[in-house]
Every structure is written in C-alpha cells, then in structure tokens.
Write an enzyme that holds these catalytic residues in place. Structure first.
Site, short mmCIF file in Angstrom:
data_model
loop_
_atom_site.label_atom_id
_atom_site.label_comp_id
_atom_site.label_asym_id
_atom_site.label_seq_id
_atom_site.Cartn_x
_atom_site.Cartn_y
_atom_site.Cartn_z
N ILE A 49 0.82 -1.22 0.00
CA ILE A 49 0.00 0.00 0.00
C ILE A 49 0.86 1.28 0.00
O ILE A 49 0.39 2.35 -0.38
CB ILE A 49 -0.96 -0.03 1.22
CG1 ILE A 49 -2.19 0.81 0.99
CG2 ILE A 49 -0.26 0.37 2.50
CD1 ILE A 49 -3.26 0.62 2.07
N GLN B 274 11.31 -4.38 10.52
CA GLN B 274 10.01 -5.00 10.28
C GLN B 274 8.93 -4.21 11.02
O GLN B 274 9.05 -3.97 12.23
CB GLN B 274 10.02 -6.46 10.76
CG GLN B 274 8.70 -7.19 10.49
CD GLN B 274 8.73 -8.66 10.92
OE1 GLN B 274 9.71 -9.15 11.49
NE2 GLN B 274 7.64 -9.36 10.65
N HIS C 138 6.82 -11.70 5.79
CA HIS C 138 6.49 -11.34 4.41
C HIS C 138 7.75 -11.07 3.62
O HIS C 138 8.77 -10.66 4.16
CB HIS C 138 5.55 -10.13 4.36
CG HIS C 138 6.00 -8.97 5.18
ND1 HIS C 138 5.81 -8.91 6.54
CD2 HIS C 138 6.67 -7.84 4.86
CE1 HIS C 138 6.32 -7.78 7.01
NE2 HIS C 138 6.87 -7.12 6.01
N PHE C 139 7.62 -11.29 2.31
CA PHE C 139 8.71 -11.06 1.37
C PHE C 139 8.32 -9.90 0.47
O PHE C 139 7.24 -9.93 -0.14
CB PHE C 139 8.96 -12.31 0.52
CG PHE C 139 9.44 -13.49 1.32
CD1 PHE C 139 10.79 -13.79 1.43
CD2 PHE C 139 8.52 -14.31 1.99
CE1 PHE C 139 11.23 -14.88 2.18
CE2 PHE C 139 8.96 -15.39 2.74
CZ PHE C 139 10.31 -15.67 2.84
#
Ligand code: AMP
Length: 137
Positions: free
Chosen positions: A34, A96, A102-103
């Site tokens: 996003i 993070q 997540h990648f």
C-alpha cells in the site's frame, strides 16, 4: 514472541481488511504494498501464523519462496521490469513493521529505492499494476 493475530496481514488473510491481491492459494497470498517503494512493489506472505522468517516452518518457507519466484516472474513479464529486489525484514530491529512474515518484491534497482513504508501510493495506479501482474501469472 507470541504471534499477534490482530496484525494487519492476519486481518487481510481473514478478509477483515482490503488488499489488492495478485495471487492466492491455500498456503500463500500475494498482494500489492500500500506504500510502495517502487511501482509494482508486491508482498508475498505465507498463511501460516509466523512473525518472522525464523518462526516459519521450513516446509512453509520452501513453498513460499516458490511463489515468490512465480510472482517475481509475473512482475518481470507483466511490468516489463529488468531487475527485482527481494527484501525480507525479520524483527523490529531490522525494520520489520508488520509482525507477520512477508517477502517484499520491489521491481527496481537498489540504488533507486525510495524509503521503506514512507508514503501512501496512488491506489488506482497500484490496481492497474496488479492487473498486469495477474495477467502474467
Ligand atoms: P515491513 O516493514 O518489512 O514489516 O513491511 C511492511 C510493509 O507492509 C510496508 O512496506 C508497508 O508499506 C506495507 N503495508 C502496511 N499496511 C499495508 C496494507 N494494509 N496493505 C498493503 N501493504 C501494507
């Protein structure tokens, strides 16, 4: 640390929050970031609840990386991109911000990357990029 099932990505997985999805199967979801660092910035997440890469069962890690490769190929083809940066931040000390592993797939040169999670992207532009990636899958 115990997994917090109220994190943003857990809520996206439960369809409690919207996401611009490009790929989904029973184990993995891929969707557009996003706040992209470059056009086509895509996230790939395993569905298993794990906070960091270190918490992810090896089998889930192995499967997720296969989908990372599949989506990377679709980004390359669909968006006519020549290089992709794969980024994975494990732990808040590493930067993070969402505590579900997540990648990041960032179609760009590392030298051109903008700041991480800094500015909301144009949603219509992101949707159009997602359609091109989906068409190449
Ligand atoms: P990280 O800092 O590695 O945990 O990355 C989290 C990423 O999630 C950032 O690049 C954010 O821009 C992105 N992000 C945060 N909220 C959302 C959301 N609701 N939908 C899609 N991407 C998000």
């Amino acid at each position: 640390m115990a997994y917090n099932d109220q994190n943003i990505f857990a809520r996206i997985l439960r369809d409690e929050l919207p996401a611009i999805k490009v790929y989904e199967d029973d184990q993995v979801l891929a969707f557009m970031d996003i706040m992209p660092q470059a056009d086509g910035h895509t996230l790939v997440i395993p569905k298993v609840p794990a906070e960091t890469l270190l918490d992810l069962p090896p089998e889930a890690a192995a499967y997720t990386i296969q989908i990372v490769q599949k989506v990377a190929k679709a980004i390359e083809t669909g968006l006519d991109v020549k290089g992709i940066v794969l980024m994975q931040l494990s732990g808040s000390s590493a930067g993070q911000t969402v505590p579900h592993v997540h990648f990041h797939l960032i179609p760009s040169s590392i030298h051109e990357l903008g700041r991480h999670a800094a500015q909301m992207g144009d949603q219509e532009k992101i949707k159009a990029l997602a359609e091109k990636i989906k068409a190449a899958l």
